[in-house]
Structure formats: C-alpha cells, structure tokens
Design a protein around this motif. Structure first.
Motif, PDB file in Angstrom:
ATOM      1  N   ALA A 104       0.745  -1.009  -0.072  1.00 51.88           N
ATOM      2  CA  ALA A 104      -0.290  -0.118  -0.525  1.00 51.88           C
ATOM      3  C   ALA A 104       0.972   1.386   0.387  1.00 51.88           C
ATOM      4  O   ALA A 104      -0.079   2.541  -0.478  1.00 51.88           O
ATOM      5  N   SER A 105       2.301   1.336   0.572  1.00 53.70           N
ATOM      6  CA  SER A 105       3.238   1.985   0.149  1.00 53.70           C
ATOM      7  C   SER A 105       3.776   1.959  -0.938  1.00 53.70           C
ATOM      8  O   SER A 105       4.398   0.709  -1.057  1.00 53.70           O
ATOM      9  N   THR A 144       2.330  -3.235   4.210  1.00 52.99           N
ATOM     10  CA  THR A 144       2.041  -2.326   5.278  1.00 52.99           C
ATOM     11  C   THR A 144       0.712  -1.750   5.150  1.00 52.99           C
ATOM     12  O   THR A 144       0.999  -0.502   4.760  1.00 52.99           O
ATOM     13  N   VAL A 145       0.162  -1.997   4.983  1.00 51.43           N
ATOM     14  CA  VAL A 145      -1.454  -1.091   5.090  1.00 51.43           C
ATOM     15  C   VAL A 145      -1.502  -0.402   6.198  1.00 51.43           C
ATOM     16  O   VAL A 145      -2.612   0.623   6.636  1.00 51.43           O
ATOM     17  N   VAL A 159      -4.571   2.425   1.186  1.00 57.18           N
ATOM     18  CA  VAL A 159      -5.139   0.894   1.122  1.00 57.18           C
ATOM     19  C   VAL A 159      -6.282   0.925   0.432  1.00 57.18           C
ATOM     20  O   VAL A 159      -6.047  -0.668  -1.086  1.00 57.18           O
ATOM     21  N   LYS A 160      -7.205   1.783   1.003  1.00 57.33           N
ATOM     22  CA  LYS A 160      -8.373   1.281  -0.149  1.00 57.33           C
ATOM     23  C   LYS A 160      -8.521   1.208  -1.514  1.00 57.33           C
ATOM     24  O   LYS A 160      -8.808   1.095  -2.657  1.00 57.33           O
ATOM     25  N   LEU A 191      -8.528   2.005   9.751  1.00 53.66           N
ATOM     26  CA  LEU A 191      -8.475   1.054   8.526  1.00 53.66           C
ATOM     27  C   LEU A 191      -9.583   0.704   7.762  1.00 53.66           C
ATOM     28  O   LEU A 191     -10.516   0.303   6.722  1.00 53.66           O
ATOM     29  N   LEU A 192     -10.009  -0.592   8.858  1.00 57.77           N
ATOM     30  CA  LEU A 192     -12.012  -1.373   8.915  1.00 57.77           C
ATOM     31  C   LEU A 192     -12.819  -0.587   8.055  1.00 57.77           C
ATOM     32  O   LEU A 192     -13.460  -0.741   8.076  1.00 57.77           O
ATOM     33  N   GLU A 193     -13.063   0.079   9.544  1.00 53.86           N
ATOM     34  CA  GLU A 193     -13.734   1.107   9.054  1.00 53.86           C
ATOM     35  C   GLU A 193     -13.660   2.069   7.662  1.00 53.86           C
ATOM     36  O   GLU A 193     -14.989   1.386   7.170  1.00 53.86           O
ATOM     37  N   GLU A 194     -13.059   1.479   6.834  1.00 54.94           N
ATOM     38  CA  GLU A 194     -12.454   2.795   5.684  1.00 54.94           C
ATOM     39  C   GLU A 194     -12.593   1.660   5.047  1.00 54.94           C
ATOM     40  O   GLU A 194     -14.170   1.376   3.518  1.00 54.94           O
TER      41      GLU A 194
END
Lengths: 305, 305
Positions: A104-105, A144-145, A159-160, A191-194
């Motif tokens: 993700a990065s 790398t989330v 990440v999304k 992170l998971l909310e997104e």
C-alpha cells in the motif's frame, strides 16, 4: 462483544515463515512439515512461493514441494506468484490457489518489487486474468496497510485505493498485511472502518505480525468488526526483516488458543498444531517463540512419541 | 472505540516480578533498579512484600529496600502485607501504601494463604483497619479472578462476593489478578460487566499475566469497559509458578508502547523504561522476554553508556 462463530485460519508458515529463515531447509523436511499441517484441521496452507530463487533461495524448491506433498481433500494448497512466469510454474504444479502481492506504500513496494505501485498493477492484472482463465481463485496480499518501514504511517485511503484496483482485477480475497508489526487496535479499527464501507468482510483477511505483541489485540478488534479470516504462522515463524531477531507472524497456536477460549470455532486441533510446531522446531534446531510452545516446553511434555 | 485519555500503570516488577526469581538478588541491586524505575515517569511502584522470609526468601530484605531507595515526590512506594505483623514492619519503614491479598477461589486461597476464604476476611479486615488508622491507603489484590489452577474457571459472582467484602473493609482500590494467564477478552468482559454494575471503574485495576499472550488483548477490552489502572512488570518479569519457564506479568514496556500508540497517556517515558529494563536484565543475567526488549536487542542499541 459481537463475535463470529467460526473463523478461518490460513497457515502461511511454509511460505511467509520459512522465507525469513537463513538456514536452507531440505525439501523433504518442508514436505513432512506441510503433511503434518494437513493433519491439524487447517483448511488452507500457503506452501511456497514462485518468486525467482535469486530473491528467496529458501523457496527455490517450490515446484518440488508442491509435487511431493500429500494433498488432503478440503485443504487449499496455495502458492505465491510474482508474475506470469511464476504463475506458469504454479499452474504446472497445480497449486489450488495463487496469491499476488504488492504494498500500500510506495517505499515498500519499490523496495520489495522494484516497481512503483502504478507499474505493479498491469503485472498483477495479467497474472490475475491468466489465473482465473486457468480456473484458479486468486488471493491478493497488500503489505504495509498500517505502516511502512520507509514511508511511515499509511493512510486507510491509500490501502483502499490499492484494494479497489485489486478487486477490480478479479482478486477473490484480499489479505491486509501489517507487515512490520507496529499496529494497535485503534489503527486497525480506522483501517477497517474505511475498507468495510466498500468491501464485504467475507472478502477481507487480516495478516498481523506480532513484533510488538499487539497481534492478538488487533485480531480481537478485527473480529469485532466482522473479519473472519486470519493469516498466521505456526510457531510465530517469520521473524522481522526490519528488526532481525524480533518476532514474526502471529503464532497459529496462540491464535487457536485464544479463539477457542472465546468460543470461536476454527476446525483446528490445538494438540495436533503443537505436534506440527514441534516437528518444524526440530528441523530448524531452535526454540519457537510462541506462548503455547513455551508452555509446552515448560510442562516438559513429549508429544511426539 | 471509546477509550480513556490517560491510564495509570502500577509497576509490580520489584515484588511480583522478583518473587518468582530463584537467584537471590542483592538489596543494592534492587535499590538501584527501583531508583531507575523512579526516573521513568511511573507514579506507583510496589517495591516489596512483608510476607515471612520463609515463604519468599527473595523479598526478605523488604525493610532494607524501603529504607534505602531514593523516594521521588509524586510516586507511591507500596508494599504487600499478609497480616498485622507484616503491616507493622511496612509502617515502620513508612511504605506509602500497603496491599492485602487473597483469592477469589478456595483452592488458590488455601494453597497460597493456608486459610479458607472465610478465614481470610478477619485477618485482612484487621490489617485494613490498622493501616487506615495509620493514615495509609490500602490496595486489595484478588487473585484467580478468571481461573484457578486448582478449581478451574471462576465465576464473576465469586469475584464480586470477595470484592464486596474487601470494599466493605475500607480497601481503596482492588487489583483483579488473572493469576495464571489463561484469560481471553470475552471472559474479561463478562467479569467486568458484573463488577462494574456495583463498583466504580476508578476503584478497579486489572492485573494480567501474559502466559498465553492474551494480556494486551485483555487490556484493550478492559480499557473499552472503562478501566484506567493496570498492573505490569518491567521485562514481563514474574514467570508462571504453574508452568515454570513460561511468561509472567504483562511487560510494562509493551503496555506503554501499545497505550501510547493508541493515543493514551501514561506519563511514562518508554526509553527510560527500556534503560531500566536493561539494568535489571544485567542484574538477573538473562534476557527479558518482552517484545520491546527483543526489538531493543535486535536493533543492537546500547542505551546504557
């Protein structure tokens, strides 16, 4: 506490675990270990990686391992593939599922794959397309989330963005990797909310490294948010390439213990998992760091007769 | 995630940690260690125990330790006392606070104190009364709040019964001990739901052992339920008397790391805590098992110059 009744544990020890071990393990020892893993009740084992042997000499025998293991019905034997060449080798050996990977990065992606994120997409898209045409399911690893060893903290929207692209390619499941093991439950929640705003929890897996001891806490938060698939490695294998000597993946046996005590089914037999851990411990010639193995040794039990 | 802004960490390493170390530590080394703990930002240090030296030879020098340490303003230097005789010695040395202790389960109470639970109450009541008359605050430890090594699972109402009696005696704070480190967040939630119906969260502390790696997950659940005081031992000292060689108390430095990353203040400096851990590590002549110390060693840093 709202929790799922059943969780799937995906064992990544033979790949993510062993790839960090310097001492070369014999193919036969890997095969024996994977065969013992097949007797634990696990339904998914990532057995090796078809990256070029130059990068990971430990897994140069991926084809041999896939050829020689005894396959149990109902278990998915998966392999990592970096590109079409790797995919072809995995298909030739009839891996049940293949995994593609990226970060993700930018910093970690560049360092790990030698490409920018944008340059990586077409390579993976081709692999996913070919794998699907060959009738395989495809897993996507996003590393790398939460944080990157080069770029620092990673924002959920980054990440999304990557997740969007991978799902659009046709990836069946994403495994979100907290690669350097710095994450805490507040970050997991954010992170998971997104991600759960856009993707179903059934298509997301969490992959925690336990470098700072927060993996089980992060898993509990993930469970509370609806995640039901977790990656782990028996014995906590995997180390941390960014802090040599530090802990690796969350240990499968510690995860099994916690989930079972929380009343969550895994289908895995903890005793059988400990026997399997003892087997790879003997092969590696060093004590594995999981708590269950610590207790196992402390109790002085001999499970392999 | 509803979380407190600030948490109090109570360092129990010099007592609960060292009492499980077989090798006798010199008084001077204990004093040096406690003095270094005083420089970390900790506000509470349990320095020793006035139990009879026959039971815990390691802490036979409790009076000397209390006499010789340098006391910083704003830090509570506490000591464990089993009975009036112990209390008298603690008062003579001017401990800032005293702790009484018992178990929620008959089996552990009998084994540890050689009395039934009902026989224990009057002994503690006398200690609490005398301590309060001497102007001291009193902490009450309740062991085996989730499970007992002799009786198995412990029901929340058993813990509540003991808590009721201790608060009625005048105890200022209860520390709920998950003595054998088997607990998981669902059990913590169930226990705290029961206790928080009757007692304010400000009077409850959680004391987790990390034998199975679940301590940080249990702490996160406790935080979410409103608990703001946690016991821990630097370096994860403490071992497990029921599984020799297994892990002890949750490590102070791992707890600090997680809380700070979650945006929760502790007032403690992690680097100073690691320096202090390195000091006791050298005294003990063995590697401490916390993740922060593992990383510290992996990074090859030399913090003590």
């Amino acid at each position: 506490m709202k929790l799922p009744k059943k969780v799937t544990i995906k064992e990544v020890g033979p790949r993510d675990g062993l790839q960090n071990e310097k001492q070369l393990i014999l193919t036969e020892d890997k095969v024996n270990w994977i065969n013992s893993l097949s007797e634990t009740g696990l339904s998914y084992i990532e057995v090796s990686s078809f990256v070029h042997p130059k990068w990971i000499p430990q897994l140069a025998d991926a084809a041999d391992v896939l050829r020689k293991i005894k396959r149990n019905q109902g278990i998915t034997y998966a392999a990592l593939v970096p590109n079409i060449k790797g995919l072809d080798r995995a298909l030739e050996m009839n891996a049940d599922e293949v995994s593609v990977f990226m970060s993700a990065s930018e910093g970690h992606n560049l360092s790990n794959i030698n490409k920018t994120i944008d340059e990586t997409y077409p390579v993976l898209a081709e692999v996913v397309r070919e794998a699907k045409m060959a009738g395989k399911t495809v897993r996507g690893y996003v590393s790398t989330v939460i944080a990157c060893p080069y770029d620092g903290l990673v924002e959920p929207h980054q990440v999304k963005k990557v997740a969007d692209r991978l799902f659009a390619m046709g990836v069946d499941e994403l495994s979100l990797g907290e690669t350097i093991g710095v994450g805490v439950p507040t970050q997991v929640e954010r992170l998971l909310e997104e991600l759960l705003r856009e993707f179903p929890s059934s298509q997301l897996a969490m992959h925690f490294h336990d470098t700072r001891g927060t993996a089980l806490a992060n898993i509990v938060k993930s469970l509370e948010m609806g995640i039901t698939t977790f990656d782990s490695a028996l014995g906590g294998l995997g180390g941390c390439p960014y802090a040599k000597g530090a802990s690796g993946n969350v240990a499968t046996e510690d995860l099994i213990y916690m989930l079972h005590e929380m009343g969550i089914e895994t289908g895995i037999d903890l005793d059988a998992a400990l026997k399997s851990a003892q087997l790879i411990e003997r092969t590696l010639g060093k004590e594995l760091k999981s708590r269950q193995m610590e207790i196992f040794r402390a109790e002085g039990k001999e499970r392999i007769s």
